[in-house]
Design an enzyme around this catalytic site. Structure first.
Site, PDB file in Angstrom:
ATOM      1  N   GLU A 177      -1.515  12.899   1.811  1.00  0.00           N
ATOM      2  CA  GLU A 177      -2.217  12.731   1.334  1.00  0.00           C
ATOM      3  C   GLU A 177      -2.379  10.276   2.741  1.00  0.00           C
ATOM      4  O   GLU A 177      -1.322  10.725   3.434  1.00  0.00           O
ATOM      5  CB  GLU A 177      -1.496  11.557   0.200  1.00  0.00           C
ATOM      6  CG  GLU A 177      -2.035  12.826  -0.789  1.00  0.00           C
ATOM      7  CD  GLU A 177      -1.482  12.587  -2.455  1.00  0.00           C
ATOM      8  OE1 GLU A 177      -0.481  11.632  -2.133  1.00  0.00           O
ATOM      9  OE2 GLU A 177      -1.781  12.765  -3.644  1.00  0.00           O
ATOM     10  N   PHE A 178      -3.041  10.121   2.122  1.00  0.00           N
ATOM     11  CA  PHE A 178      -3.659   8.976   2.774  1.00  0.00           C
ATOM     12  C   PHE A 178      -2.968   9.015   4.022  1.00  0.00           C
ATOM     13  O   PHE A 178      -2.732   7.971   5.390  1.00  0.00           O
ATOM     14  CB  PHE A 178      -2.820   7.765   2.471  1.00  0.00           C
ATOM     15  CG  PHE A 178      -3.003   7.686   0.733  1.00  0.00           C
ATOM     16  CD1 PHE A 178      -3.600   7.470   0.500  1.00  0.00           C
ATOM     17  CD2 PHE A 178      -1.602   7.942   0.198  1.00  0.00           C
ATOM     18  CE1 PHE A 178      -3.749   6.820  -0.961  1.00  0.00           C
ATOM     19  CE2 PHE A 178      -2.156   7.755  -1.592  1.00  0.00           C
ATOM     20  CZ  PHE A 178      -3.057   7.855  -1.992  1.00  0.00           C
ATOM     21  N   ARG A 179      -3.577  10.245   4.821  1.00  0.00           N
ATOM     22  CA  ARG A 179      -3.751  10.568   6.540  1.00  0.00           C
ATOM     23  C   ARG A 179      -1.842  10.369   6.934  1.00  0.00           C
ATOM     24  O   ARG A 179      -1.832  10.380   7.954  1.00  0.00           O
ATOM     25  CB  ARG A 179      -4.474   9.653   7.087  1.00  0.00           C
ATOM     26  CG  ARG A 179      -5.984   9.420   6.449  1.00  0.00           C
ATOM     27  CD  ARG A 179      -6.844   8.572   7.879  1.00  0.00           C
ATOM     28  NE  ARG A 179      -8.320   8.889   7.155  1.00  0.00           N
ATOM     29  CZ  ARG A 179      -8.860   9.476   7.495  1.00  0.00           C
ATOM     30  NH1 ARG A 179      -9.091  10.510   8.248  1.00  0.00           N
ATOM     31  NH2 ARG A 179     -10.178   9.913   6.593  1.00  0.00           N
ATOM     32  N   LEU A 180      -1.126  10.941   5.949  1.00  0.00           N
ATOM     33  CA  LEU A 180      -0.361  10.934   6.243  1.00  0.00           C
ATOM     34  C   LEU A 180       0.777  12.752   6.360  1.00  0.00           C
ATOM     35  O   LEU A 180       0.994  12.883   5.858  1.00  0.00           O
ATOM     36  CB  LEU A 180       1.347  10.522   5.482  1.00  0.00           C
ATOM     37  CG  LEU A 180       1.040   8.809   5.131  1.00  0.00           C
ATOM     38  CD1 LEU A 180       2.215   8.398   4.302  1.00  0.00           C
ATOM     39  CD2 LEU A 180       1.576   8.223   6.443  1.00  0.00           C
ATOM     40  N   HIS A 181      -0.229  13.123   7.493  1.00  0.00           N
ATOM     41  CA  HIS A 181      -0.641  14.443   7.246  1.00  0.00           C
ATOM     42  C   HIS A 181       0.781  14.850   8.253  1.00  0.00           C
ATOM     43  O   HIS A 181       2.145  14.537   8.660  1.00  0.00           O
ATOM     44  CB  HIS A 181      -1.244  14.894   8.620  1.00  0.00           C
ATOM     45  CG  HIS A 181      -2.604  14.307   8.734  1.00  0.00           C
ATOM     46  ND1 HIS A 181      -3.237  14.543   7.126  1.00  0.00           N
ATOM     47  CD2 HIS A 181      -3.558  13.143   9.229  1.00  0.00           C
ATOM     48  CE1 HIS A 181      -4.933  14.075   7.138  1.00  0.00           C
ATOM     49  NE2 HIS A 181      -4.716  13.194   8.586  1.00  0.00           N
TER      50      HIS A 181
END
Ligand SMILES: Cc1cc2nc3c(=O)[nH]c(=O)nc-3n(C[C@H](O)[C@H](O)[C@H](O)COP(=O)(O)O)c2cc1C
Length: 200
Positions: A177-181
């Protein structure tokens, strides 16, 4: 096991992760879940990428088949270092592999070649892969000529065989989520594999 902890990384080997993700892809993706990008570097340093199909794999490495006289073949004959990458958009997952190639045994190549349809076998003879082609008619005529020569018993051309990519590192990426890969990479250290989480 939560992917927020690091513990889950230790539970499986990179090959077990690979198996799970490829199985998920094979279950969910109809077309070519085994397609992967293959990057090669030629003797003057030009990098080139194309898609090939993964046809076999185990803890030794990842096997694809091609014409060794093609552009990629010419590059790999000189520079054994290659990169692979799988991307499965509907699963939000990527796997990257770096390694070096070696030729698979003739027995292995023969077995895979013989599993192919006769026309595909003839195509392997007719296509001077990556060379200029005067017209499509030339290619089709060449298929017909090899067909007349071999009939249904088509031998494997000596220049057509499998390459095994022996991995030196394997990196897994899963969208968060939110590019917190989530990213983690295994590196081979002799016979041991060491894993590290990476910033996304
Ligand atoms: C889905 C897909 C699968 C492919 N699989 C292979 C393959 O397994 N082996 C192969 O030689 N070329 C395969 N190709 C064709 C290659 O991408 C490439 O065009 C060809 O091998 C010539 O590459 P080169 O000129 O860099 O050697 C595939 C292409 C696509 C789009």
């Amino acid at each position: 096991m939560s992917k927020n902890s690091n513990k889950f990384l230790d539970d499986l080997t990179p090959f077990q992760w690979f198996e799970q993700w490829l199985n998920d892809a094979t279950e969910k993706i109809e077309q070519d879940p085994n397609a992967m990008s293959l990057a090669t570097i030629d003797p003057i340093g030009t990098l080139s990428i194309r898609i090939v199909l993964l046809k076999a794999w185990d803890n030794k490495g990842f096997v694809f088949y091609t014409n060794s006289k093609s552009r990629k073949g010419a590059a790999m004959n000189v520079n054994k270092q290659v990169g692979l990458s799988f991307y499965w958009p509907s699963l939000n997952r990527q796997i990257r592999i770096s390694g070096s190639v070696e030729k698979v045994t003739d027995l292995e190549s023969d077995a895979y070649f013989q599993s192919r349809a006769v026309r595909s076998k003839l195509g392997a003879w007719a296509s001077k892969q990556s060379q200029p082609l005067e017209s499509r008619e030339h290619l089709l005529r060449s298929v017909a000529e090899y067909g007349a020569e071999f009939g249904d018993e088509v031998p494997r051309p000596a220049h057509w065989f499998g390459y095994r990519v022996i991995p030196s590192d394997m990196e897994f990426w899963e969208a968060g989520e939110f590019r917190l890969h989530n990213r983690w990479r295994w590196e081979r250290d002799n016979e041991k594999w060491r894993v590290q989480r990476l910033n996304p």
